[in-house]
Design a protein around this motif. Structure first.
Motif, PDB file in Angstrom:
ATOM      1  N   ASP A 168      16.619   6.630  64.668  1.00 33.43           N
ATOM      2  CA  ASP A 168      15.428   7.457  64.465  1.00 33.43           C
ATOM      3  C   ASP A 168      14.254   6.661  63.903  1.00 33.43           C
ATOM      4  OD1 ASP A 168      13.908   9.780  64.541  1.00 33.43           O
ATOM      5  OD2 ASP A 168      14.568  10.468  62.564  1.00 33.43           O
ATOM      6  N   ARG A 169      13.914   5.581  64.588  1.00 37.39           N
ATOM      7  CA  ARG A 169      12.774   4.742  64.201  1.00 37.39           C
ATOM      8  C   ARG A 169      11.865   4.559  65.407  1.00 37.39           C
ATOM      9  NH1 ARG A 169      13.528   1.566  59.294  1.00 37.39           N
ATOM     10  NH2 ARG A 169      11.489   0.735  59.900  1.00 37.39           N
ATOM     11  N   PRO A 170      10.548   4.501  65.208  1.00 36.88           N
ATOM     12  CA  PRO A 170       9.635   4.336  66.348  1.00 36.88           C
ATOM     13  C   PRO A 170       9.785   3.011  67.071  1.00 36.88           C
ATOM     14  CG  PRO A 170       8.443   4.213  64.255  1.00 36.88           C
ATOM     15  CD  PRO A 170       9.824   4.705  63.938  1.00 36.88           C
ATOM     16  N   GLY A 171      10.393   2.026  66.437  1.00 40.10           N
ATOM     17  CA  GLY A 171      10.614   0.740  67.097  1.00 40.10           C
ATOM     18  C   GLY A 171      11.816   0.716  68.001  1.00 40.10           C
ATOM     19  N   LEU A 172      12.493   1.883  68.162  1.00 48.30           N
ATOM     20  CA  LEU A 172      13.674   1.961  69.010  1.00 48.30           C
ATOM     21  C   LEU A 172      13.611   3.245  69.823  1.00 48.30           C
ATOM     22  CD1 LEU A 172      16.418   0.262  69.283  1.00 48.30           C
ATOM     23  CD2 LEU A 172      17.455   2.212  68.099  1.00 48.30           C
ATOM     24  N   ARG A 173      13.623   3.078  71.136  1.00 51.36           N
ATOM     25  CA  ARG A 173      13.647   4.208  72.054  1.00 51.36           C
ATOM     26  C   ARG A 173      14.600   3.884  73.200  1.00 51.36           C
ATOM     27  NH1 ARG A 173      12.002   6.488  68.405  1.00 51.36           N
ATOM     28  NH2 ARG A 173      10.136   7.770  68.129  1.00 51.36           N
ATOM     29  N   VAL A 192      17.408  14.231  81.358  1.00 54.02           N
ATOM     30  CA  VAL A 192      16.004  13.906  81.141  1.00 54.02           C
ATOM     31  C   VAL A 192      15.369  14.912  80.182  1.00 54.02           C
ATOM     32  CG1 VAL A 192      13.748  13.870  82.264  1.00 54.02           C
ATOM     33  CG2 VAL A 192      15.676  12.675  83.315  1.00 54.02           C
ATOM     34  N   ARG A 193      15.644  16.182  80.398  1.00 53.69           N
ATOM     35  CA  ARG A 193      15.068  17.215  79.521  1.00 53.69           C
ATOM     36  C   ARG A 193      15.500  17.006  78.066  1.00 53.69           C
ATOM     37  NH1 ARG A 193      12.681  21.490  82.113  1.00 53.69           N
ATOM     38  NH2 ARG A 193      13.220  21.823  84.319  1.00 53.69           N
ATOM     39  N   LYS A 194      16.775  16.747  77.853  1.00 48.57           N
ATOM     40  CA  LYS A 194      17.285  16.584  76.499  1.00 48.57           C
ATOM     41  C   LYS A 194      16.656  15.374  75.816  1.00 48.57           C
ATOM     42  CE  LYS A 194      21.462  15.848  73.767  1.00 48.57           C
ATOM     43  NZ  LYS A 194      22.953  15.706  73.790  1.00 48.57           N
ATOM     44  N   ALA A 195      16.681  14.227  76.497  1.00 48.56           N
ATOM     45  CA  ALA A 195      16.143  13.005  75.887  1.00 48.56           C
ATOM     46  C   ALA A 195      14.658  13.146  75.592  1.00 48.56           C
ATOM     47  CB  ALA A 195      16.404  11.807  76.799  1.00 48.56           C
ATOM     48  N   HIS A 196      13.917  13.807  76.502  1.00 47.73           N
ATOM     49  CA  HIS A 196      12.493  13.998  76.277  1.00 47.73           C
ATOM     50  C   HIS A 196      12.250  14.963  75.133  1.00 47.73           C
ATOM     51  CE1 HIS A 196       8.453  15.772  77.018  1.00 47.73           C
ATOM     52  NE2 HIS A 196       8.161  14.526  77.316  1.00 47.73           N
ATOM     53  N   SER A 197      13.037  16.030  75.041  1.00 46.70           N
ATOM     54  CA  SER A 197      12.846  17.007  73.961  1.00 46.70           C
ATOM     55  C   SER A 197      13.058  16.381  72.592  1.00 46.70           C
ATOM     56  CB  SER A 197      13.796  18.200  74.150  1.00 46.70           C
ATOM     57  OG  SER A 197      15.144  17.829  73.886  1.00 46.70           O
ATOM     58  N   LEU A 198      13.891  15.345  72.532  1.00 43.41           N
ATOM     59  CA  LEU A 198      14.127  14.635  71.275  1.00 43.41           C
ATOM     60  C   LEU A 198      13.074  13.565  71.010  1.00 43.41           C
ATOM     61  CD1 LEU A 198      18.004  14.184  71.617  1.00 43.41           C
ATOM     62  CD2 LEU A 198      16.808  15.751  70.068  1.00 43.41           C
ATOM     63  N   GLY A 199      12.207  13.319  71.986  1.00 45.50           N
ATOM     64  CA  GLY A 199      11.176  12.303  71.833  1.00 45.50           C
ATOM     65  C   GLY A 199      11.708  10.892  71.820  1.00 45.50           C
ATOM     66  N   LEU A 200      12.809  10.641  72.538  1.00 40.57           N
ATOM     67  CA  LEU A 200      13.507   9.366  72.423  1.00 40.57           C
ATOM     68  C   LEU A 200      13.467   8.507  73.680  1.00 40.57           C
ATOM     69  CD1 LEU A 200      16.655  10.518  70.402  1.00 40.57           C
ATOM     70  CD2 LEU A 200      14.543   9.487  69.544  1.00 40.57           C
ATOM     71  N   ILE A 201      12.717   8.908  74.697  1.00 45.97           N
ATOM     72  CA  ILE A 201      12.631   8.093  75.912  1.00 45.97           C
ATOM     73  C   ILE A 201      11.555   7.025  75.763  1.00 45.97           C
ATOM     74  CG2 ILE A 201      12.213   8.064  78.396  1.00 45.97           C
ATOM     75  CD1 ILE A 201      13.179  10.911  78.557  1.00 45.97           C
ATOM     76  N   GLY A 202      11.961   5.767  75.891  1.00 51.38           N
ATOM     77  CA  GLY A 202      10.989   4.684  75.920  1.00 51.38           C
ATOM     78  C   GLY A 202      10.571   4.347  77.329  1.00 51.38           C
ATOM     79  N   GLU A 203      11.488   4.564  78.267  1.00 51.29           N
ATOM     80  CA  GLU A 203      11.241   4.265  79.673  1.00 51.29           C
ATOM     81  C   GLU A 203      12.342   4.917  80.494  1.00 51.29           C
ATOM     82  OE1 GLU A 203      11.489   0.377  82.596  1.00 51.29           O
ATOM     83  OE2 GLU A 203      10.406   0.171  80.705  1.00 51.29           O
ATOM     84  N   ILE A 204      12.050   5.186  81.760  1.00 47.56           N
ATOM     85  CA  ILE A 204      13.049   5.675  82.699  1.00 47.56           C
ATOM     86  C   ILE A 204      13.148   4.676  83.845  1.00 47.56           C
ATOM     87  CG2 ILE A 204      13.588   7.475  84.398  1.00 47.56           C
ATOM     88  CD1 ILE A 204      12.215   9.467  82.517  1.00 47.56           C
ATOM     89  N   GLN A 205      14.382   4.276  84.189  1.00 45.10           N
ATOM     90  CA  GLN A 205      14.592   3.399  85.336  1.00 45.10           C
ATOM     91  C   GLN A 205      15.346   4.153  86.424  1.00 45.10           C
ATOM     92  OE1 GLN A 205      16.473  -0.156  83.693  1.00 45.10           O
ATOM     93  NE2 GLN A 205      14.483  -1.156  83.550  1.00 45.10           N
ATOM     94  N   VAL A 206      15.058   3.801  87.680  1.00 43.80           N
ATOM     95  CA  VAL A 206      15.642   4.544  88.798  1.00 43.80           C
ATOM     96  C   VAL A 206      16.113   3.602  89.896  1.00 43.80           C
ATOM     97  CG1 VAL A 206      14.170   6.541  88.327  1.00 43.80           C
ATOM     98  CG2 VAL A 206      13.436   4.861  90.020  1.00 43.80           C
ATOM     99  N   ALA A 207      17.159   4.048  90.584  1.00 42.88           N
ATOM    100  CA  ALA A 207      17.661   3.472  91.835  1.00 42.88           C
ATOM    101  C   ALA A 207      18.578   4.528  92.413  1.00 42.88           C
ATOM    102  CB  ALA A 207      18.413   2.172  91.602  1.00 42.88           C
TER     103      ALA A 207
END
Length: 261
Positions: A168-173, A192-207
Motif C-alpha cells: 500500500d505505497r504509491p511507489g508500488l503498483r 480489472v474492475r477489482k484491481a482498478h477499484s483498489l487503485g492498484l493498477i500501474g499498467e495493463i499488458q495484453v496478448a
C-alpha cells in the motif's frame, strides 16, 4: 481513448535493432517498452523520439531470501538510473531473477510459505520507498505457471494484487498482465474492475491466448475489455506485450483496433 497504448519493442519488428524498433513503434503512434535494459544501448534508445513507458526494474535477485533481496534492491537502484536516462516512469518486477533473454527464471518448489510472504512484503516495501524517492513506480507483474513460467512464486494475479495491496505505497503498483491472467485464472473483466477499484493498477499488458500473439488472434474478447476500461475510467497505459502473428505493422493495427472505441 482515455488510456495510453504502448507496444513492447522486444516482440515486434524482430529483424531490426532495438532502437529502430522503438522508433517504428513511436512512428506508429505508440509508446514503447523494453525488458532487460542491460542488453541494450541506452544512448541509442535515448536518441530516438520514442516515449518509454516501462522497462525491467532489476537484473538479479529475488523477493524472499535475504541475499536475493539485497541483490534485487541493488540492481533496482541501477535500473532507476537507467530509467532516468530514458525518462521511463515504470519499472517492472517478478519474483525471481532473469535469464539471458531478460525473462524470469529460478523457480521454487511448492507454494510460497508464510515466511516467504513476509519477506516479499518487506522487500517490496523497500522497493516502493526507492521508487518514491526516485519518482518512479515499481510494478510487480503477475505471470502464468502453466505455460510460460513454471514454479515462479507469487505468480497469480490474486497473489500479486495481494502483495501490492499489503504494501500500500504509491511507489508500488501492479502490472496486470491479462494474457497471463487468462491462462492462470480467467474472469478478466472482474479482475480489472477489482484491481482498478483498489487503485492498484500501474499498467495493463495484453496478448491473446493461445500463442501470446496480438489481440484478435485468440480467445480473449479484448474489445469487451476495452469497453470496461472506458466504463471504469482507467487512464493508465495498456501495453501490447505480444509476438506478432505475421507482419508487425499489422499486429500493431490489430492492437489499436481492439482498444479503440
Amino acid at each position: 481513448m482515455v488510456y495510453t497504448l504502448a507496444v513492447c519493442a522486444e516482440m515486434v519488428f524482430l529483424d531490426l535493432p532495438i532502437d529502430e524498433r522503438a522508433r517504428r513503434i513511436h512512428d506508429a503512434g505508440f509508446q514503447a517498452e523494453i525488458w532487460d535494459w542491460t542488453r541494450h544501448d541506452l544512448d541509442a534508445l535515448a536518441r530516438t523520439p520514442a516515449e518509454f513507458s516501462s522497462m525491467t526494474g532489476y537484473i538479479r535477485g529475488s523477493l524472499t531470501d535475504e541475499e536475493g533481496a539485497a541483490e534485487l534492491l541493488r540492481t533496482a537502484e541501477e535500473s532507476v538510473r537507467a530509467a532516468e536516462q530514458l525518462g521511463c516512469p515504470r519499472l517492472n518486477l517478478h519474483g525471481t531473477g532473469l535469464d539471458d533473454k531478460g525473462l524470469p527464471v529460478a523457480p521454487v518448489a511448492g507454494d510460497p510459505t508464510g515466511p516467504m510472504w513476509i519477506a516479499a512484503h518487506q522487500t517490496l516495501t523497500r522497493l516502493a520507498e526507492l521508487g518514491e524517492s526516485a519518482g518512479v513506480v515499481f510494478t510487480p507483474e503477475n505471470l502464468n505457471t502453466a505455460v510460460d513460467h513454471p514454479g515462479v512464486p507469487f505468480a497469480t494475479a490474486a497473489d500479486t494484487l495481494a502483495l501490492v495491496q499489503a504494501v500500500d505505497r504509491p511507489g508500488l503498483r501492479m502490472n496486470l498482465d491479462l494474457y497471463h491472467a487468462q491462462i492462470g485464472e480467467g474472469n478478466l473483466i472482474e479482475l480489472v474492475r477489482k484491481a482498478h477499484s483498489l487503485g492498484l493498477i500501474g499498467e495493463i499488458q495484453v496478448a491473446d491466448v493461445p500463442g501470446r500473439r496480438e489481440p484478435g488472434t485468440g480467445e480473449i474478447n479484448y474489445p469487451a475489455v476495452a469497453r470496461t476500461l472506458k466504463e471504469i475510467g482507467y487512464e493508465g497505459t495498456v501495453a501490447m506485450e505480444a509476438w506478432a502473428s505475421g507482419d508487425s505493422e499489422l499486429a500493431l493495427e490489430r492492437f489499436r483496433s481492439a482498444f479503440t472505441l
